[in-house]
Motif scaffolding. Sequence first.
Motif, short mmCIF file in Angstrom:
data_model
loop_
_atom_site.label_atom_id
_atom_site.label_comp_id
_atom_site.label_asym_id
_atom_site.label_seq_id
_atom_site.Cartn_x
_atom_site.Cartn_y
_atom_site.Cartn_z
N THR A 149 0.80 -1.22 0.00
CA THR A 149 0.00 0.00 0.00
C THR A 149 0.84 1.28 0.00
O THR A 149 0.57 2.17 -0.81
N PRO A 150 1.88 1.40 0.86
CA PRO A 150 2.69 2.64 0.83
C PRO A 150 3.34 2.85 -0.53
O PRO A 150 3.45 3.98 -1.00
N ILE A 151 3.76 1.77 -1.16
CA ILE A 151 4.42 1.88 -2.47
C ILE A 151 3.43 2.44 -3.48
O ILE A 151 3.73 3.35 -4.25
N LEU A 152 2.21 1.90 -3.46
CA LEU A 152 1.19 2.36 -4.40
C LEU A 152 0.85 3.81 -4.14
O LEU A 152 0.72 4.61 -5.07
N ALA A 153 0.75 4.18 -2.85
CA ALA A 153 0.39 5.55 -2.50
C ALA A 153 1.50 6.51 -2.91
O ALA A 153 1.23 7.61 -3.38
N ALA A 154 2.76 6.06 -2.77
CA ALA A 154 3.88 6.93 -3.08
C ALA A 154 4.05 7.08 -4.58
O ALA A 154 4.55 8.10 -5.05
N SER A 155 3.63 6.06 -5.34
CA SER A 155 3.86 6.12 -6.79
C SER A 155 3.04 7.23 -7.44
O SER A 155 3.49 7.86 -8.38
N GLY A 156 1.85 7.46 -6.93
CA GLY A 156 1.06 8.63 -7.32
C GLY A 156 0.64 8.66 -8.77
O GLY A 156 -0.54 8.53 -9.06
N GLY A 157 1.59 8.88 -9.69
CA GLY A 157 1.27 9.14 -11.08
C GLY A 157 0.43 8.07 -11.75
O GLY A 157 0.52 6.89 -11.40
N THR A 158 -0.37 8.49 -12.70
CA THR A 158 -1.25 7.57 -13.41
C THR A 158 -0.43 6.53 -14.17
O THR A 158 -0.79 5.36 -14.20
N VAL A 159 0.68 6.96 -14.78
CA VAL A 159 1.51 6.04 -15.56
C VAL A 159 2.08 4.96 -14.66
O VAL A 159 2.00 3.77 -14.97
N ALA A 160 2.62 5.38 -13.50
CA ALA A 160 3.19 4.41 -12.56
C ALA A 160 2.13 3.44 -12.08
O ALA A 160 2.36 2.23 -12.01
N ARG A 161 0.95 3.97 -11.78
CA ARG A 161 -0.14 3.10 -11.30
C ARG A 161 -0.55 2.13 -12.41
O ARG A 161 -0.85 0.96 -12.15
N THR A 162 -0.56 2.62 -13.63
CA THR A 162 -0.92 1.74 -14.74
C THR A 162 0.10 0.63 -14.89
O THR A 162 -0.26 -0.54 -15.08
N ILE A 163 1.38 1.01 -14.77
CA ILE A 163 2.44 -0.01 -14.90
C ILE A 163 2.29 -1.05 -13.80
O ILE A 163 2.36 -2.26 -14.04
N VAL A 164 2.06 -0.56 -12.56
CA VAL A 164 1.88 -1.49 -11.44
C VAL A 164 0.70 -2.41 -11.71
O VAL A 164 0.78 -3.62 -11.50
N ALA A 165 -0.39 -1.84 -12.22
CA ALA A 165 -1.59 -2.63 -12.48
C ALA A 165 -1.31 -3.68 -13.56
O ALA A 165 -1.72 -4.84 -13.44
N VAL A 166 -0.58 -3.26 -14.61
CA VAL A 166 -0.28 -4.20 -15.70
C VAL A 166 0.62 -5.32 -15.19
O VAL A 166 0.39 -6.49 -15.48
N VAL A 167 1.64 -4.94 -14.41
CA VAL A 167 2.55 -5.96 -13.87
C VAL A 167 1.79 -6.92 -12.96
O VAL A 167 1.93 -8.15 -13.05
N ALA A 168 0.94 -6.33 -12.09
CA ALA A 168 0.16 -7.18 -11.17
C ALA A 168 -0.75 -8.12 -11.96
O ALA A 168 -0.85 -9.31 -11.64
N ALA A 169 -1.39 -7.58 -13.01
CA ALA A 169 -2.27 -8.42 -13.82
C ALA A 169 -1.49 -9.54 -14.49
O ALA A 169 -1.93 -10.69 -14.53
N ALA A 170 -0.29 -9.19 -15.00
CA ALA A 170 0.53 -10.19 -15.67
C ALA A 170 0.95 -11.28 -14.69
O ALA A 170 0.90 -12.47 -15.01
N VAL A 171 1.34 -10.85 -13.46
CA VAL A 171 1.76 -11.84 -12.46
C VAL A 171 0.59 -12.74 -12.09
O VAL A 171 0.73 -13.97 -12.03
N LEU A 172 -0.58 -12.12 -11.86
CA LEU A 172 -1.75 -12.92 -11.49
C LEU A 172 -2.11 -13.89 -12.61
O LEU A 172 -2.44 -15.06 -12.36
N LEU A 173 -2.04 -13.41 -13.85
CA LEU A 173 -2.36 -14.27 -14.98
C LEU A 173 -1.39 -15.45 -15.04
O LEU A 173 -1.79 -16.61 -15.23
N LYS A 174 -0.10 -15.14 -14.85
CA LYS A 174 0.91 -16.19 -14.92
C LYS A 174 0.70 -17.23 -13.82
O LYS A 174 0.76 -18.43 -14.05
N VAL A 175 0.45 -16.70 -12.59
CA VAL A 175 0.22 -17.61 -11.46
C VAL A 175 -1.03 -18.45 -11.73
O VAL A 175 -1.03 -19.66 -11.51
N GLY A 176 -2.09 -17.80 -12.22
CA GLY A 176 -3.33 -18.52 -12.49
C GLY A 176 -3.13 -19.61 -13.53
O GLY A 176 -3.61 -20.73 -13.36
#
Length: 98
Positions: free
Chosen positions: A6-33
């Motif tokens: 949560t602190p990392i997400l809050a600190a990242s702030g920018g829309t681009v950073a959040r999008t990258i985090v979301a894409v990475v998280a989605a990719a990881v979840l997809l891979k794990v799934g």
Amino acid sequence: MVASLTPILAASGGTVARTIVAVVAAAVLLKVGMAVLGGFARPVPGLPDPGELRKVRLLYQCTICGTEVRMTTANDEVPEPPRHCMEDMALVTPVDDL
Ligand SMILES: [Zn+2]
């Protein structure tokens, strides 16, 4: 784990950073799934030689008295039906299960 992110997400702030985090998280979840699903899917073993025992799941029913028998091992994909009441038993396994 979520709390530590949560602190990392809050600190990242920018829309681009959040999008990258979301894409990475989605990719990881997809891979794990996919890995979890892949764990369920056993590779289809090559067909055993004729006469070699193999696992089957066949249900037979006596056409005369109704007795049911499950065959779990056979020497053929579609083995000779067993006999009951002096007659060949009928294969009643749903086609989906063959
Ligand atoms: Zn019978």
